[in-house]
Scaffold this motif. Structure first.
Motif, PDB file in Angstrom:
ATOM      1  N   PRO B  14       0.818  -1.206   0.000  1.00  0.00           N
ATOM      2  CA  PRO B  14       0.000   0.000   0.000  1.00  0.00           C
ATOM      3  C   PRO B  14       0.855   1.262   0.000  1.00  0.00           C
ATOM      4  N   GLU B  28     -15.984   2.969   5.881  1.00  0.00           N
ATOM      5  CA  GLU B  28     -14.944   2.001   5.551  1.00  0.00           C
ATOM      6  C   GLU B  28     -14.804   0.957   6.667  1.00  0.00           C
ATOM      7  N   ASN B  29     -14.763   1.433   7.912  1.00  0.00           N
ATOM      8  CA  ASN B  29     -14.644   0.510   9.046  1.00  0.00           C
ATOM      9  C   ASN B  29     -15.784  -0.501   9.075  1.00  0.00           C
ATOM     10  N   ILE B  32     -15.310  -3.097   6.249  1.00  0.00           N
ATOM     11  CA  ILE B  32     -14.230  -4.042   6.544  1.00  0.00           C
ATOM     12  C   ILE B  32     -14.687  -5.055   7.589  1.00  0.00           C
ATOM     13  N   HIS B  33     -15.424  -4.560   8.591  1.00  0.00           N
ATOM     14  CA  HIS B  33     -15.954  -5.458   9.625  1.00  0.00           C
ATOM     15  C   HIS B  33     -16.834  -6.546   9.000  1.00  0.00           C
ATOM     16  N   ARG B  36     -14.758  -9.171   7.023  1.00  0.00           N
ATOM     17  CA  ARG B  36     -14.042 -10.115   7.893  1.00  0.00           C
ATOM     18  C   ARG B  36     -14.988 -11.099   8.550  1.00  0.00           C
ATOM     19  N   HIS B  60     -11.672  -2.835  -3.444  1.00  0.00           N
ATOM     20  CA  HIS B  60     -10.662  -2.087  -2.700  1.00  0.00           C
ATOM     21  C   HIS B  60     -10.812  -2.346  -1.199  1.00  0.00           C
ATOM     22  N   ARG B  63      -9.567  -5.811  -0.249  1.00  0.00           N
ATOM     23  CA  ARG B  63      -8.107  -5.872  -0.160  1.00  0.00           C
ATOM     24  C   ARG B  63      -7.634  -5.264   1.160  1.00  0.00           C
ATOM     25  N   LYS B  64      -8.296  -4.168   1.562  1.00  0.00           N
ATOM     26  CA  LYS B  64      -7.934  -3.542   2.836  1.00  0.00           C
ATOM     27  C   LYS B  64      -8.266  -4.448   4.021  1.00  0.00           C
ATOM     28  N   ALA B  65      -9.438  -5.109   3.941  1.00  0.00           N
ATOM     29  CA  ALA B  65      -9.918  -5.913   5.064  1.00  0.00           C
ATOM     30  C   ALA B  65      -8.953  -7.049   5.386  1.00  0.00           C
ATOM     31  N   PHE B  66      -8.361  -7.645   4.346  1.00  0.00           N
ATOM     32  CA  PHE B  66      -7.588  -8.866   4.577  1.00  0.00           C
ATOM     33  C   PHE B  66      -6.085  -8.650   4.532  1.00  0.00           C
ATOM     34  N   TYR B  67      -5.682  -7.419   4.211  1.00  0.00           N
ATOM     35  CA  TYR B  67      -4.263  -7.089   4.237  1.00  0.00           C
ATOM     36  C   TYR B  67      -3.678  -7.395   5.620  1.00  0.00           C
ATOM     37  N   PRO B  68      -2.482  -7.914   5.757  1.00  0.00           N
ATOM     38  CA  PRO B  68      -1.535  -8.220   4.670  1.00  0.00           C
ATOM     39  C   PRO B  68      -1.760  -9.575   4.007  1.00  0.00           C
ATOM     40  N   GLY B  69      -2.863 -10.220   4.272  1.00  0.00           N
ATOM     41  CA  GLY B  69      -3.159 -11.469   3.576  1.00  0.00           C
ATOM     42  C   GLY B  69      -3.803 -11.202   2.223  1.00  0.00           C
TER      43      GLY B  69
END
Lengths: 499, 317
Positions: B14, B28-29, B32-33, B36, B60, B63-69
């Protein structure tokens, strides 16, 4: 629409500013409730219309569907909201609808909930995430029982800001005395619920008076805020005070050397170097770093979705809660809670449900203790099934250690749903009151009730006693446990060493 | 960048950006919740990827939710074969660039029975090439959860839909019997064959989507930006005239003009708007004074009032 945007002396300012809204706050979540025909859908339609959230093609669809307009030449706002065909056919709202509008100060998420009594559960659903409740009253009718019910449910669900919209004020000739009387009644009632932030506004949703635009001409006696002014000034709930809470949603291991715990901070804040405890195991570790997609951060606060890395190899799984060393949540096998029963089957005593709170799901047995009589606001002893729409106090018993905060301390880690193991449907929404300590046959509520006398009685005798008025009056001092003679004997022989 | 993250061979590291404003950050939060939670609770999730702006934001966020996976589920694109050419090119580039598992499905009945938006009308065409195709793809994959980019502000029946929207084994949605959804505690328990559609963007508005695309610098199909393009006017819509399968009807001529698209679907059913907004800033400025909703350009929504609810009940996303 801010106050400055509508006052003539300041009209130059908004045009000089860029159109792009810069919002310095999170969206305000609110719920609207009221009885049937209080004009709830009209009010929200008016809000959407006057904040320009309705577009021309949607208005055209409205005009087509309503087959005309009302006598003010405006679309039928209710049709804007009642999106399901069944609702249009029956002319009522049967489910929570979410609506969005914004002013140049902030944006709003509105849960529009049904007024019919049989849909009280939907109101609880809408209230669970709301920061503020708008309660509608028809100026001609005053406060109805249903309005009081909705205010009671909203306060139980943790809403601490109320706006009373005294609607259809035009139909009582803008009479100040009517408004004063209704708002006085409501204030008294809300205070009895423990709600102190109350704004009462006289309005006509249909005519758009005191909704977005002030109505100085028709109500010169009113110098308070419009509805939108009041909403812009409301506060968004935050659980940043209190201990750090991170319910672990998943463990991420993209490579051998990296192990992160992903979740949304449910309370407090965290920074690298902080000491934390993993519950329920009780293992202690330190925070090494906070990883997000954008950058490695030096702090995270309630609401942030993060990945936490600890400084040592510890056993952490989904469902665990990572918390601050100071100010830990309650852990135990028995908790007192309030819940709203959501499905036709009700909540059955002794039945084992799935309980989900945060990212944790575990088995629980539920024992009803009392039920809220919405008409009077009084808790009545009630040990049998809690029927749909009932609000009850219950005791939760877990096989495995459970981790909670009290709901009035933390709306995330104090909240749960119950899932029926047979239908897999969500059957209750609940709020933790306190942990229940248990030593043998003697029970003591940690808080807020303090010490109580506990009686263990055969079920039929317990029912009879609890039905008496004398008992009801001294409900807070006593606790009745229903059991057979054999259960009592087993309990006491097992607990012998502790007493 | 600390050592332990660098060691993980994460693709596309990133970049630093100014922090999001609190409004977008909260949205965004929440998204992402949801990502996950679904990824943790379901056995076989999939993400519906329609290549449009909402899908781009959705991807997008994933990708953010699972980063760094890695994103731990495949992307599914239901290809009607009537999408804009630039959409398909963009899709393949993105899948390659972000190292994604992309599954593309087309209903074989389209080719076998010669079903096109021209020959069969938008309603039947949509039913077969989108709704039926989606059911086929979900059944074939055995997916028990499917992420979609739908927003509640899009349409009246969507406004009532849950974030976890329960579907029967034949993908039916029962709007009168939805599971209650309280707080952010989602009920992910389903029986074999049952599934949920999960909507992380439920609480986003169209303006939020655009402002987030700007703040996060998310790449989009160029058709969202105005350019000189050939078009044909038909049924009050401006249809892009670049695909040789578009046959001109008597009286129609190909015109040129500065146009762009607010939503992207099948090109014969998606109307362009006249616009000079050729970059993000101009699109947002145009949007904030717009007086019609984005779905106005979609033929399938206009068939009848309540048509989206009807389609959704039958399994449309």
């Amino acid at each position: 629409m801010t106050a400055t945007a509508t006052s003539p002396s300041a009209t130059i300012l908004p045009f000089a500013e860029p159109l792009k809204a810069v919002r310095d706050t999170r969206p305000l979540r609110l719920i609207t409730c009221g009885s049937v025909d209080d004009g709830k859908s009209t009010l929200i339609g008016r809000l959407l219309w006057d904040t320009k959230a309705v577009k021309e093609d949607q208005a055209a669809t409205l005009a087509r569907d309503s087959g005309g307009q009302n006598d003010l030449g405006l679309p039928d706002f209710a049709l804007l909201l009642d999106g399901l065909q069944a609702e249009r056919e029956q002319g009522i709202t049967i489910d929570v609808a979410y609506r969005y509008f914004s002013t140049d100060r902030r944006s709003f998420i509105v849960a529009d909930t049904p007024g019919h009594e049989q849909y009280t559960r939907n109101m609880a659903t809408g209230a669970s995430t709301a920061d503020l409740a708008i309660l509608l009253a028809d100026a001609r009718a005053g406060l109805l029982e249903q309005t009081r019910r909705h205010a009671t449910i909203a306060s139980l669900m943790g809403i601490r800001q109320f706006v009373l919209a005294v609607n259809k004020i035009d139909l009582v000739h803008y009479d100040k005395a009517v408004f004063d009387r209704i708002s006085h009644d409501f204030r008294e009632f809300a205070l009895s619920l423990g709600v102190r932030q109350i704004t009462a506004i006289p309005m006509s949703a249909l005519k758009g008076e005191n909704v977005v635009y002030p109505a100085d001409a028709s109500m010169p006696w009113y110098d308070g805020p419009t509805l939108v002014d009041a909403l812009e000034l409301a506060t968004v709930r935050s659980t940043q005070a209190g201990g750090f809470r991170l319910p672990v949603q998943r463990v991420v291991r993209p490579g051998e050397s990296f192990r992160g715990y992903q979740g949304t901070v449910a309370g407090g804040s965290v920074k690298p170097g902080d000491s934390v405890v993993i519950l329920p195991s009780g293992t202690v570790a330190n925070v090494k770093q906070i990883v997000t997609f954008d950058l490695v951060r030096n702090a995270a606060v309630a609401g942030d979705a993060i990945t936490l890395v600890l400084d040592r190899q510890v056993d952490v799984a989904r469902g665990d809660v990572i918390v601050s060393l100071d100010g830990q949540p309650m852990t135990g096998h028995h908790f007192d809670a309030q819940l709203v029963s959501l499905q036709p089957g009700g909540i059955e005593p002794g039945k084992r449900y799935w309980l989900k709170s945060g990212s944790r799901r575990q088995r629980v047995a539920v024992e009803p203790i009392s039920q809220l009589e919405l008409a009077t606001g009084k808790w009545q002893p009630h040990a049998s099934t809690l029927a749909m729409n009932a609000i009850g106090k219950v005791r939760l018993s877990f096989e495995e250690l459970a981790v909670f905060d009290a709901y009035d301390q933390n709306r995330s880690t104090g909240a749960f749903i119950l899932i029926d193991p047979d239908t897999l449907n969500t059957v209750a929404g609940g709020m933790i009151i306190a942990k229940r300590a248990e030593i043998g046959g003697i029970h003591r509520a940690d808080a807020p009730g303090g010490q109580r006398v506990v009686l263990s009685l055969p079920a039929d005798l317990a029912e009879q006693l609890m039905a008496s008025e004398l008992f009801a009056n001294r409900r807070d001092e006593t606790e009745v446990k229903r059991m057979t003679a054999k259960q009592a004997a087993d309990l006491f022989s097992n607990a012998g060493g502790d007493i | 960048m600390p050592l332990s993250v660098q060691e993980t061979e994460v693709k596309n590291p990133p970049v630093s950006r100014p922090p999001l404003d609190p409004h977008l950050k909260a949205l965004e939060n929440e998204a992402i919740h949801i990502f996950r939670e679904v990824a943790a609770e379901f056995e076989k999730p999939v993400m519906l990827y329609s290549i449009g702006k909402d899908s781009s934001v959705l991807l997008h966020l994933a990708r953010k939710a699972f980063y760094p996976g890695r994103v731990p589920f495949p992307l599914l694109h239901v290809d009607t074969t009537w999408k804009f050419r630039e959409m398909i090119e963009f899709r393949d580039q993105i899948a390659e660039k972000y190292d994604l598992d992309l599954v593309v499905h087309t209903n074989p009945r389209g080719a076998e029975e010669g079903i096109t938006p021209f020959s069969h009308g938008s309603a039947l065409y949509t039913d077969i090439m989108k709704t039926e195709a989606l059911r086929q793809a979900l059944d074939a994959g055995g997916y028990d959860a499917a992420f979609g980019g739908a927003r509640r502000d899009e349409e009246a029946s969507r406004a009532k839909e849950r974030i976890y929207s329960f579907r029967t084994p034949d993908h039916k949605w029962d709007p009168r019997n939805q599971r209650p959804e309280l707080w952010n505690v989602y009920n992910g328990m389903v029986r074999k064959g049952e599934s949920v559609r999960a909507f992380p963007l439920s609480n986003w508005t169209e303006v939020d989507i655009w402002r987030y695309i700007q703040a996060e610098d998310i790449p989009l199909v160029p058709l969202y930006y105005a350019a000189e393009r050939p078009y044909v006017e038909r049924d009050g819509m401006m249809i892009l005239a670049e695909d040789p399968r578009l046959e001109l009807l008597p009286g129609e001529t190909v015109q040129q003009g500065m146009i762009r698209f607010r939503t992207l679907g099948c090109f014969p059913l998606t109307g362009a708007i006249r616009s000079t907004a050729s970059n993000l800033e101009e699109v947002i400025a145009e949007l904030e004074i717009a007086t019609v909703s984005e779905r106005q350009g979609r033929a399938i929504d206009r068939d009848q009032s309540g048509s989206m609810e009807k389609k959704k009940r039958e399994g449309y996303f």
